[in-house]
Write an enzyme that holds these catalytic residues in place. Sequence first.
Site, PDB file in Angstrom:
ATOM      1  N   ARG A  29       1.162  -1.206   0.048  1.00 41.75           N
ATOM      2  CA  ARG A  29       0.292   0.244  -0.001  1.00 41.75           C
ATOM      3  C   ARG A  29       0.711   1.194  -0.526  1.00 41.75           C
ATOM      4  O   ARG A  29       0.655   2.152   0.775  1.00 41.75           O
ATOM      5  CB  ARG A  29      -0.738   0.138   1.397  1.00 41.75           C
ATOM      6  CG  ARG A  29      -1.640  -1.584   1.539  1.00 41.75           C
ATOM      7  CD  ARG A  29      -2.427  -1.179   3.320  1.00 41.75           C
ATOM      8  NE  ARG A  29      -2.852  -2.775   3.226  1.00 41.75           N
ATOM      9  CZ  ARG A  29      -4.082  -3.204   2.855  1.00 41.75           C
ATOM     10  NH1 ARG A  29      -5.410  -2.492   2.172  1.00 41.75           N
ATOM     11  NH2 ARG A  29      -4.515  -4.045   3.690  1.00 41.75           N
ATOM     12  N   LYS A  59     -13.835   3.303  -4.085  1.00 43.86           N
ATOM     13  CA  LYS A  59     -13.468   4.027  -3.339  1.00 43.86           C
ATOM     14  C   LYS A  59     -11.863   3.958  -2.966  1.00 43.86           C
ATOM     15  O   LYS A  59     -11.708   2.809  -3.524  1.00 43.86           O
ATOM     16  CB  LYS A  59     -14.328   4.366  -1.995  1.00 43.86           C
ATOM     17  CG  LYS A  59     -14.064   2.638  -1.005  1.00 43.86           C
ATOM     18  CD  LYS A  59     -14.799   2.933   0.022  1.00 43.86           C
ATOM     19  CE  LYS A  59     -14.347   1.043   0.607  1.00 43.86           C
ATOM     20  NZ  LYS A  59     -13.181   0.774   1.482  1.00 43.86           N
ATOM     21  N   LYS A  88     -14.456  -3.667   3.234  1.00 43.05           N
ATOM     22  CA  LYS A  88     -13.144  -3.586   2.429  1.00 43.05           C
ATOM     23  C   LYS A  88     -11.846  -2.533   3.331  1.00 43.05           C
ATOM     24  O   LYS A  88     -12.327  -1.847   3.743  1.00 43.05           O
ATOM     25  CB  LYS A  88     -13.432  -2.986   1.156  1.00 43.05           C
ATOM     26  CG  LYS A  88     -14.970  -3.830   0.088  1.00 43.05           C
ATOM     27  CD  LYS A  88     -13.906  -5.141   0.236  1.00 43.05           C
ATOM     28  CE  LYS A  88     -15.072  -5.364  -1.050  1.00 43.05           C
ATOM     29  NZ  LYS A  88     -16.345  -6.467  -0.645  1.00 43.05           N
ATOM     30  N   ASP A  89     -11.110  -2.786   2.530  1.00 41.56           N
ATOM     31  CA  ASP A  89      -9.918  -2.582   3.162  1.00 41.56           C
ATOM     32  C   ASP A  89      -9.675  -0.437   3.009  1.00 41.56           C
ATOM     33  O   ASP A  89     -10.875  -0.226   1.545  1.00 41.56           O
ATOM     34  CB  ASP A  89      -8.496  -2.221   2.475  1.00 41.56           C
ATOM     35  CG  ASP A  89      -8.286  -3.878   2.859  1.00 41.56           C
ATOM     36  OD1 ASP A  89      -8.460  -5.197   2.157  1.00 41.56           O
ATOM     37  OD2 ASP A  89      -7.383  -4.829   3.492  1.00 41.56           O
ATOM     38  N   ARG A  90      -9.381   0.073   4.007  1.00 40.05           N
ATOM     39  CA  ARG A  90      -9.523   1.222   3.438  1.00 40.05           C
ATOM     40  C   ARG A  90      -8.268   2.009   2.933  1.00 40.05           C
ATOM     41  O   ARG A  90      -8.419   2.827   2.294  1.00 40.05           O
ATOM     42  CB  ARG A  90      -9.337   2.032   4.739  1.00 40.05           C
ATOM     43  CG  ARG A  90      -8.904   3.464   4.635  1.00 40.05           C
ATOM     44  CD  ARG A  90      -8.516   4.952   6.143  1.00 40.05           C
ATOM     45  NE  ARG A  90      -8.336   5.948   5.689  1.00 40.05           N
ATOM     46  CZ  ARG A  90      -7.272   6.189   6.749  1.00 40.05           C
ATOM     47  NH1 ARG A  90      -6.603   6.270   8.200  1.00 40.05           N
ATOM     48  NH2 ARG A  90      -7.670   7.911   6.053  1.00 40.05           N
TER      49      ARG A  90
END
Length: 423
Positions: A29, A59, A88-90
């Site tokens: 990330r 998003k 879901k992941d940020r």
Amino acid sequence: MRESPYPLERELGMQFYATDTAGIGGTLRTVPDDFIVEEIPLDKKGGSSGPYLICRLTKTNWELQHAVKEIAKRLNISHRRIGWGGTKDRNARTTQLLSLYKITPEQVAALHIKDITLEVIGEANEQLSLGDLAGNRFDILIRDVDTTDPASQVSAVTDAAAVALPNYFGLQRFGVIRPLTHRIGELILRGEYEQAVASYVGQAFPLEREEARRARTLYWETRDPALALRELPVPMSFERSMLSHLQAHPGDYSGALRQLPPKLLSMFVSAFQSYLFNCALSHRLATGHALAEAVPGDRLIFANGRTDTATAASRAAVSIHLSRGRCSIGLFMPGRDDTGAQAGDESTRAMLADLGITADHFRRASEFVQTKFDGAWRPIALHTAIEAAVQDTGVRLKFTLPPGHYATTVCREYMKADPVRMV
């Protein structure tokens, strides 16, 4: 098998890796497009018309609960009118479905939120609920690996993933920046609502911004909601809602917790269940039992939801079923059902006894949170075909997982790095 050296993973019950190879290190990330998640929807259910507008949400760098709250605010509706199948992941670019109750396509088209897009794809007569998805498709880039020749390590883990990796609940299940949701869940189970509020609002963590840490520490030390509200950054809307309630209703800590969205509140208790599962799975691995080989007494989960128990006499047949993907070995995450608790493994029962947590605690939490917390069986092994490619100083992974399985659990096997490099 190799032990994790990282205190945070061990605190969350993730004590082992399935593979003995050295990790490739690296970082997840670096930018959101390094971690792309695409939800695989279920076959359309509930008809082609109805009061629920189905939208595709994309998003970037938004935590789902905050994204839902912002969408609800812009639409001037309660967040309870918005449903979804998976969290879901940020720090990622994610795509998934939302259901919006009694909202028109024109209202959606008028929305303009930075790094959020909503595309209307149809209608339904049922709201989306957690679990209403077939799985998730991942495209992940691990940057800046720490080895000059990662090919052999990558190959070893890719081969292992096709057979079995520990199906741990990943770090994001417990909070990426503040991994304490399971501890708050335990406090809710015990009915210690004041301490639950204090932990959620006031417990600071090193990866947070300095102003957030300062405001949290102020509340932790003073328990003064008015004083802390003056320092809390405006984007910390959940914490501000809780403290505003306490300012208006001093001492009403249960009411302060209920200022949180119901799905977020329920996630605290389910995170504690997840923690118990991780610990039980690590205990199993520590005793030398394989992930893909049943021993007498193991509970088997079949695709249709049926469960059975492995015996010495059935060992050969069970081995065939496991190798052909017809069933999985399961561990039970306890809840309010006494019968289910007795079906769980001995290490889980011993852990609950040490903590003084019983089915009654889950029943009380169910009433408080308005969520059942019945307990559930979960497979101990994760397996998937992975398309892995070494790219300059990075490694790209493409794979698909069922609902409730964690991509970071796959990535940690490759990286074997400090978990903060995965958030």
